[in-house]
Design an enzyme around this catalytic site. Structure first.
Site, PDB file in Angstrom:
ATOM      1  N   SER A   1       0.742  -1.053   0.095  1.00 27.40           N
ATOM      2  CA  SER A   1       0.333  -0.061   0.020  1.00 27.40           C
ATOM      3  C   SER A   1       0.698   1.451  -0.024  1.00 27.40           C
ATOM      4  O   SER A   1       0.313   1.785   0.372  1.00 27.40           O
ATOM      5  CB  SER A   1      -0.905  -0.221   1.275  1.00 27.40           C
ATOM      6  OG  SER A   1      -2.039  -0.840   0.930  1.00 27.40           O
ATOM      7  N   VAL A   2       2.146   1.481  -0.097  1.00 26.64           N
ATOM      8  CA  VAL A   2       2.573   2.090  -0.224  1.00 26.64           C
ATOM      9  C   VAL A   2       2.788   2.529  -2.067  1.00 26.64           C
ATOM     10  O   VAL A   2       2.747   4.154  -1.495  1.00 26.64           O
ATOM     11  CB  VAL A   2       4.493   2.135  -0.351  1.00 26.64           C
ATOM     12  CG1 VAL A   2       5.024   2.815  -0.477  1.00 26.64           C
ATOM     13  CG2 VAL A   2       4.787   2.361   1.657  1.00 26.64           C
TER      14      VAL A   2
END
Length: 405
Positions: A131-132
């Site tokens: 999810s970065v």
């Protein structure tokens, strides 16, 4: 083996022998058909080699970037801090193993002051950022908003008419950007029947059961999402919001997302290497978590955000953060006073720190007051960041305190 209590040392993928040999022995093979690439301890090898298991497209670099200068500080390994919930201090170096770190780079004023590599992750590995990735997409959206090409008050349906009849029918771009949509979608990683489980099935992140009859691509899945409550009331973390935002970015640009990432971030930032972006079976990008990139390039993105190397107006909007009043302190007790805005997490602390966060420990931490950026890849056995935060959050702040001296 599954019953062993493996820690950050005993789960080392080299020590365990994953995928070693020509061919690897049967008990050390990681196979997509068994979903091995998403199960611990195999993830300690697979997360640095994801394009071996899933289809990807290339995010091209210019080939003109230069490595960061190195000004390594041996004293940072001995920085001590007390993890949340404990009483005994721990060395920063030791905390990395406890956090199942695969690689970490700490920048101070644009120079690498600390760098470590573990297992099979090295400087040229393309490790999955999970999810970065969302913060890259949020930054692209902010660039378009700053240029006047994307109106945050516009309805999603006016840009993506395909979503007019579902949960996004009344949502605005700003609701998607800050994840304040009201949708019938749960993000419980431990529950395969949750919304995130159905989303993963549509993506094909792991093999679908033979009885599967649901959507077989991300766009088709997004059309099935139903409303649940009003928009713009509270922040609720939902990966599908990023998929919609990425679809909006690609539609506005009139180009595939990988090309937009290359043209708007990879080339301007001088990334040193191409990245891989996981796609579904029809080529839709896994924008909520599918970016696989070099760790130094992740740090380079963070440094560009810290210094305003991209469009200044977009960076100012990102650094402002979201509305803490819409944050859910009960769900995130380890993040008091935080907010979520523009697909970034904001601490609202004295240093103005904000971050990109991904499951299993992926981190990009930016502390403007300390002029510090931390990029970390990891393969923690627990997906949710709550497992790593008691170690990581005090560690970043301890480093910042030293670097500000």
């Amino acid at each position: 083996m599954a019953k062993e209590m493996l820690d950050g040392r005993t789960s080392d993928p080299v020590t365990m022998g994953w995928m070693q040999g020509n061919p690897p022995p049967p008990d050390r093979r990681i196979l997509t058909a068994r979903a091995d690439h998403m199960r611990f301890p195999m993830i300690r090898w697979s997360y640095a080699n994801m394009r071996q298991f899933l289809p990807t497209v290339r995010v091209a670099a210019s080939g003109e970037g230069q490595p960061f200068p190195r000004a390594l500080r041996n004293d940072l390994a001995d920085v001590r801090f007390v993890p949340s919930g404990r009483e005994t201090p721990i060395r920063f170096e030791d905390s990395l193993v406890d956090a199942f770190t695969d690689g970490i780079i700490v920048l101070h004023r644009g120079a690498v002051v600390f760098e470590r590599w573990f297992g099979v992750t090295g400087p040229e590995a393309r490790h999955i950022a999970f999810s970065v990735t969302k913060s890259f997409i949020g930054t692209l959206a902010r660039l378009l908003i700053d240029e006047g090409r994307l109106d945050p008050s516009a309805h999603v349906r006016d840009i993506l008419p395909e979503l007019a009849q579902g949960g996004y029918g009344t949502a605005r771009v700003s609701h998607v950007l800050d994840m304040t949509t009201g949708l019938d979608f749960s993000e419980d990683y431990a529950d395969p029947s949750s919304g995130i489980g159905a989303y993963s099935a549509a993506l094909g992140l792991t093999p679908r059961p033979n009885s599967y009859e649901g959507p077989r691509d991300l766009c088709a899945f997004l059309e099935t999402v139903r409303p649940d409550g009003a928009h713009d009331v509270k922040f609720t973390y939902r990966t599908i919001n990023t998929e919609v935002l990425a679809w909006i970015v690609a539609r506005v640009e009139g180009k595939p997302l990988a090309q937009v990432l290359s043209e708007r971030i990879w080339r301007p930032c001088g990334m040193l290497g191409d990245a891989d972006l996981i796609v579904d079976e029809i080529g839709t990008p896994f924008a909520g978590g599918g970016l696989c990139l070099r760790l130094e390039d992740l740090a380079r993105f963070g440094e560009a955000i810290r210094t305003g190397g991209l469009l200044p107006g977009a960076i100012a909007a990102i650094r402002a953060g979201g509305d803490p009043g819409k944050f859910d302190p009960a769900r995130y007790p380890q993040l008091p006073g935080w907010s979520y805005g523009s697909q970034w997490w904001h601490a609202h602390d004295e240093g103005g720190a904000f971050s990109a966060r991904g499951i299993h420990g992926q981190t990009l931490w930016i502390d403007p007051a300390a002029e510090m950026v931390v990029a970390r890849f990891a393969s923690h056995p627990t997906a949710a960041n709550g497992a790593n935060d008691p170690l990581s959050l005090p560690a970043w702040r301890a480093l910042a305190d030293v670097l500000k001296l």
